[in-house]
Design a protein around this motif. Sequence first.
Motif, PDB file in Angstrom:
ATOM      1  N   VAL A 198      22.137  -3.414   0.867  1.00 24.66           N
ATOM      2  CA  VAL A 198      21.542  -2.337   1.661  1.00 24.66           C
ATOM      3  C   VAL A 198      21.298  -1.146   0.735  1.00 24.66           C
ATOM      4  N   LEU A 199      20.088  -0.630   0.736  1.00 26.21           N
ATOM      5  CA  LEU A 199      19.750   0.518  -0.100  1.00 26.21           C
ATOM      6  C   LEU A 199      18.963   1.532   0.710  1.00 26.21           C
ATOM      7  N   VAL A 200      19.507   2.741   0.763  1.00 27.55           N
ATOM      8  CA  VAL A 200      18.821   3.842   1.439  1.00 27.55           C
ATOM      9  C   VAL A 200      18.531   4.909   0.399  1.00 27.55           C
ATOM     10  N   ASP A 201      17.273   5.014   0.002  1.00 28.46           N
ATOM     11  CA  ASP A 201      16.865   6.085  -0.899  1.00 28.46           C
ATOM     12  C   ASP A 201      15.402   6.398  -0.619  1.00 28.46           C
ATOM     13  N   GLU A 202      14.786   7.195  -1.478  1.00 30.23           N
ATOM     14  CA  GLU A 202      13.431   7.653  -1.195  1.00 30.23           C
ATOM     15  C   GLU A 202      12.372   6.565  -1.344  1.00 30.23           C
ATOM     16  N   THR A 203      12.722   5.409  -1.939  1.00 32.26           N
ATOM     17  CA  THR A 203      11.742   4.337  -2.157  1.00 32.26           C
ATOM     18  C   THR A 203      12.005   3.078  -1.330  1.00 32.26           C
ATOM     19  N   SER A 204      13.218   2.900  -0.829  1.00 30.52           N
ATOM     20  CA  SER A 204      13.605   1.620  -0.242  1.00 30.52           C
ATOM     21  C   SER A 204      12.841   1.272   1.021  1.00 30.52           C
ATOM     22  N   LEU A 205      12.489   2.268   1.831  1.00 23.81           N
ATOM     23  CA  LEU A 205      11.799   1.978   3.083  1.00 23.81           C
ATOM     24  C   LEU A 205      10.423   1.374   2.834  1.00 23.81           C
ATOM     25  N   ALA A 206       9.793   1.751   1.723  1.00 25.97           N
ATOM     26  CA  ALA A 206       8.466   1.225   1.387  1.00 25.97           C
ATOM     27  C   ALA A 206       8.539  -0.090   0.635  1.00 25.97           C
ATOM     28  N   ASP A 207       9.747  -0.554   0.323  1.00 33.06           N
ATOM     29  CA  ASP A 207       9.935  -1.809  -0.410  1.00 33.06           C
ATOM     30  C   ASP A 207       9.676  -2.977   0.543  1.00 33.06           C
ATOM     31  N   THR A 208       8.588  -3.717   0.326  1.00 31.65           N
ATOM     32  CA  THR A 208       8.219  -4.805   1.226  1.00 31.65           C
ATOM     33  C   THR A 208       9.174  -5.994   1.147  1.00 31.65           C
ATOM     34  N   SER A 209      10.001  -6.032   0.109  1.00 31.17           N
ATOM     35  CA  SER A 209      10.978  -7.116  -0.002  1.00 31.17           C
ATOM     36  C   SER A 209      12.217  -6.855   0.845  1.00 31.17           C
ATOM     37  N   ARG A 210      12.251  -5.694   1.498  1.00 32.96           N
ATOM     38  CA  ARG A 210      13.403  -5.328   2.324  1.00 32.96           C
ATOM     39  C   ARG A 210      13.012  -5.237   3.794  1.00 32.96           C
ATOM     40  N   LEU A 211      13.946  -5.556   4.650  1.00 34.69           N
ATOM     41  CA  LEU A 211      13.787  -5.374   6.085  1.00 34.69           C
ATOM     42  C   LEU A 211      14.764  -4.295   6.513  1.00 34.69           C
ATOM     43  N   TYR A 212      14.214  -3.135   6.869  1.00 36.04           N
ATOM     44  CA  TYR A 212      15.052  -1.991   7.249  1.00 36.04           C
ATOM     45  C   TYR A 212      16.160  -1.759   6.219  1.00 36.04           C
ATOM     46  N   TYR A 213      15.760  -1.547   4.990  1.00 35.78           N
ATOM     47  CA  TYR A 213      16.636  -1.189   3.869  1.00 35.78           C
ATOM     48  C   TYR A 213      17.462  -2.363   3.335  1.00 35.78           C
ATOM     49  N   THR A 214      17.407  -3.550   3.957  1.00 36.48           N
ATOM     50  CA  THR A 214      18.254  -4.663   3.530  1.00 36.48           C
ATOM     51  C   THR A 214      17.442  -5.709   2.777  1.00 36.48           C
ATOM     52  N   LYS A 215      18.090  -6.363   1.827  1.00 33.83           N
ATOM     53  CA  LYS A 215      17.472  -7.494   1.140  1.00 33.83           C
ATOM     54  C   LYS A 215      17.603  -8.767   1.964  1.00 33.83           C
TER      55      LYS A 215
END
Length: 596
Positions: A198-215
Amino acid sequence: MKLVLKWVLIVFLILIVGVGGLVWYYGRNWKPIVETKLKEAVHKSTGGLYTLRYDDLDLNIALGNATLLNAELIPDSAVYRQQVLSKEAPNNRYHISLKSLKIRRFSLMDVLSEKRLNIKTIVFEEPSIHLISEYHSYNDTIAEHSQKTLYENVKDIVRSINVKDIKIDNVKFKYSKIAEGNTSSISLEQVNINVHDVLVDETSLADTSRLYYTKMVDVQIPHFEYNLPDGFYKASFENLRINTREQNVLMTKVFYGPKMSKSAFFKNKKRNVTMAVLAFDTLRMEHLDFRRLIDNQQTIAAKVQIKNGSVDLSADKRYPKYPVVKIGHSPHQQLMKAQKLLRLDTVLVDNVTVTYYEMSAKFGREGSISFNHAKGTLTNVTNDTTVLRKDKYMRADLIAQVMGAGRLHAKFGFDMLSKTGYHTYSGTLGAMNATAFNRILHPLLNVGIASGNIKKIAFNMEGNDRKNWGSFKFDYDNLKINLPEKENGKKSKLASFLVNQILINDSNPDANEKYHVGKINYTRVPEHTFFKTLWQSLLEGIKQCAGISPEREAKLLGTAEKVKEVSTEAKGVVKKTGKFFKGLFKKKEKTEGEGN
């Protein structure tokens, strides 16, 4: 040398005592600060919707461990209603309680120096989760002002939060859906959930490899059974596995059917409706868009597989049926009327047997017709108009064994954008013995096929809400029919002789080597379902290929009247034959499952 070693040991002891004292000080004096910040972070990051409560916080800064005892995350209903009025409320909210929340291996120095919270593991002990779902249409559109993200809510406290693993075992889970003022609930026991990275930072929400901050979120649900609100049906599965990283959903031993016996079902229904029983070993969805499913209840997947199962449909004509107009109720029209978006690129059917059963009101016997080991594909299964503008057809290509004997290959094309329900269907039926149909003919009509070789059937049809039209070819020979027995046990030999020798052609090409081709132009009865209309259309082709034109039927009716003077056994031959042919294919017509 000894003096040097002595001073090293003294310095080392001083450092240990100093660090120990510092840890003790922070453990005692930072605890209230951490508690305040923790509750503030939860309240602020959720816009005041949630409140965190707990009995105690055990904080060990030296080891980087923290434990919340008897913790509870509570949604504020008053705040939620305010968010609904301002069109800011989410569709889902949660009420979570647990015996303990264990946070392991975090660094306070990283928080103090870099404002970064890194955690190795979070363990939920004896959790109870209540998910409340209440749909709001405004969440389907882009709001004029977007809500703050989780990062925007916590960035004043920390720059980033990273948790490597979250373990949630033996969860008691309850799902409640609120719709039109009514609430329905489903409860699950022993759910296991693992969340990774789980990653919450300024870029993680836009990371398409994540679902709601999670890998990855991995969910396992063991045996589940649910009684539907209608009081007649239940649904169950042996195991459900969800993996967001693989974008897969797998269900095993899936079942949907009545909670009671067949006789009890119709006795309680008091109507001749279709009773359905569905059972599949495997139901799998691949490349499922979890974000769209969770946010908007939209089902978008690349592939669905239905493997090793059966679909049993039953009717009982001893009970009344109340027909309704079925215009506009074809399968593709029903899909287009669905409120939620559905987009399945491919549906794979593998080894599924479809059987239709019917109880005769007259003879009190049950007949059946089956399509065994069906397999094939359905493509472009969607009500998404943006996709349909590129390709407006939903297609089905299926193969099955009729009565476990003849190979049926059928293709369907559905114009999803047609206002008149336009569709096509074509197919072939391979060689089989016609006596296989006695399984449905004798119980329901008390007639049978003495002999008959079906060599091939081929049809190419078009249709809409009002008509079906096309061509039909039927190659066969040695067709002989047995009519019902008389009350004294003797067969109607003369009646059977007249039917076989006069009314029908025992082969196609016939005795005069003329090949009959059915030219179908069938007007739909408004109360007939889509599949009933389909089979009635094909019946017209059967009759034409067998030489039973309307003109010939009328002419033979006069012949039967003359024969009546010679033998009373000939009475009603034409009527019985007509019923026979209608019965032969009428039983197929209801395999669609529309009985209401």
